[in-house]
Design an enzyme around this catalytic site. Structure first.
Site, mmCIF file in Angstrom:
data_model
loop_
_atom_site.group_PDB
_atom_site.id
_atom_site.type_symbol
_atom_site.label_atom_id
_atom_site.label_comp_id
_atom_site.label_asym_id
_atom_site.label_seq_id
_atom_site.Cartn_x
_atom_site.Cartn_y
_atom_site.Cartn_z
ATOM 1 N N GLU A 137 0.877 -1.074 -0.148
ATOM 2 C CA GLU A 137 -0.107 -0.180 -0.021
ATOM 3 C C GLU A 137 0.831 1.297 0.033
ATOM 4 O OE1 GLU A 137 -2.964 0.685 3.247
ATOM 5 O OE2 GLU A 137 -3.257 -1.487 3.268
ATOM 6 N N GLU A 171 -13.369 5.855 -0.556
ATOM 7 C CA GLU A 171 -14.197 4.989 0.112
ATOM 8 C C GLU A 171 -14.943 5.654 1.246
ATOM 9 O OE1 GLU A 171 -12.246 1.004 0.876
ATOM 10 O OE2 GLU A 171 -10.768 2.168 0.252
ATOM 11 N N LYS A 204 -14.968 4.842 4.879
ATOM 12 C CA LYS A 204 -13.630 5.007 5.664
ATOM 13 C C LYS A 204 -13.961 5.720 6.879
ATOM 14 C CE LYS A 204 -9.708 3.075 3.991
ATOM 15 N NZ LYS A 204 -8.942 2.369 4.482
ATOM 16 N N GLU A 218 -8.813 10.219 4.821
ATOM 17 C CA GLU A 218 -8.728 8.759 4.627
ATOM 18 C C GLU A 218 -9.900 8.244 3.503
ATOM 19 O OE1 GLU A 218 -7.011 6.489 5.954
ATOM 20 O OE2 GLU A 218 -6.197 7.210 8.015
#
Length: 346
Positions: A267, A318, A321, A327
């Site tokens: 990641e 997303e 999150k 984030e």
């Protein structure tokens, strides 16, 4: 004996053939992307597959073996890294190779052919997020490895467990890289297993966090590969934080006697909004340079010419999150399939 004329003709044909072959740097490494699914507005799998293929993306990381997701990738030719949820590790550790074999069959190979699986990521950031599961990682990996051996898949599917960069107690300068002494009882047998199975050390590296947490000491340009300055460390020159972060792990593994274990970054990414220095421009600069580094095979100062396989985070934003707002904003593609910024994956 062949005549000089015949030898010259054969040599000319060979050189012409080599010129026609596609150039591939010896150290080139794949660039994949993480397919996070903590959202309630993601496009359906067929559209995701179409998006990936149209952008030449052939390596994907999914964080759990969701049956419908696996089935959607079956037969597409796209390679997968499949995550094993942290909470499954105790059962895999206690159940032995037979249970591990059955788990693999029931949860992965029943939905997609083994030829599309490149890696199995056993847990994720255990030491940072779920330390309760730490004792189960190596036994679970051992059982899964033996199950893969039984199925003649141990050479084609590699096992490891992604770690957060915080497993290092010292990371600067890179040559001082040292694993946290509190995890020594775990890290040594873990590295031993990676060495024996010829598997990579998986690490999640985010220079964005290092920059925002230590902007007094880390410049934005250094984090984004744009720095005109460099620092020397034991005769090696570092121009960016990504290389320095990777090499800190190389040095840390050397200290434990496992300097030959390869590293892959499972990641890495940069947010486009929601935080300090989070912007489309900065995300393009960072992810674009990381991708170019991998495909060019330049390697790091400590391991030159050995490209680092990377998985960029994230395919989409997303909205599910939790935590700080940034984030939710790592997506490289919009929900309609268009790019948030123009990045090349090969």
């Amino acid at each position: 004996m062949w005549s000089p004329i015949l030898q010259f003709s054969m040599l000319s044909q060979l050189l012409l053939l080599l010129m026609l072959l596609p150039y591939s740097p010896t150290g080139a490494a794949p660039v994949g992307i993480c397919y996070g699914r903590l959202a309630n507005n993601l496009p359906p799998p067929p559209k995701v597959i179409s998006l990936l293929k149209s952008n030449g993306i052939s390596n994907i990381r999914i964080f759990n073996p969701d049956p419908s997701t696996l089935q959607s990738f079956a037969g597409t030719g796209i390679n997968l890294m499949v995550g094993v949820p942290n909470e499954i590790l105790p059962d895999l550790a206690a159940g032995g190779p037979v249970f591990a074999h059955q788990w693999l069959q029931n949860n992965i190979f029943s939905y997609i052919h083994s030829s599309q699986i490149r890696y199995i990521a056993v847990g994720n950031e255990i030491l940072l997020k779920d330390p309760y599961y730490t004792p189960h990682v190596v036994p679970a990996m051992t059982n899964l490895y033996q199950a893969l051996q039984t199925a003649n898949l141990a050479n084609s599917i590699k096992l490891s467990s992604p770690h957060a960069a915080s497993v290092l107690s010292i990371s600067y300068p890179p040559s001082s890289g040292t694993f946290d002494p509190d995890i020594k009882s775990f890290i040594v047998p873990f590295l031993q297993l990676l060495s024996e199975t010829k598997s990579p050390f998986m690490v999640n590296i985010y220079p964005y966090f290092s920059y925002t947490g230590s902007s007094k000491y880390v410049s934005l340009d250094y984090a984004l590969f744009r720095s005109h300055e460099a620092f020397q460390d034991g005769g090696l020159t570092y121009h960016n934080l990504f290389y320095a972060s990777v090499d800190a792990f190389v040095y840390a593994m050397e200290r434990e006697g496992f300097g030959e274990v390869p590293i892959m970054v499972t990641e890495t990414g940069w947010p486009t909004s929601g935080g300090v220095a989070a912007s489309v421009e900065n995300a393009l600069a960072y992810n674009g340079n990381v991708a170019r580094s991998a495909v060019s095979g330049v390697g790091t100062p400590k391991r030159p010419g050995k490209g680092i396989e990377v998985y960029l985070f994230d395919l989409f934003d997303e909205n599910g999150k939790t935590g700080k707002d940034y984030e939710k904003h790592f997506g490289i593609f919009r929900l309609d399939g268009s790019k948030v910024y123009d990045i090349k994956f090969n």
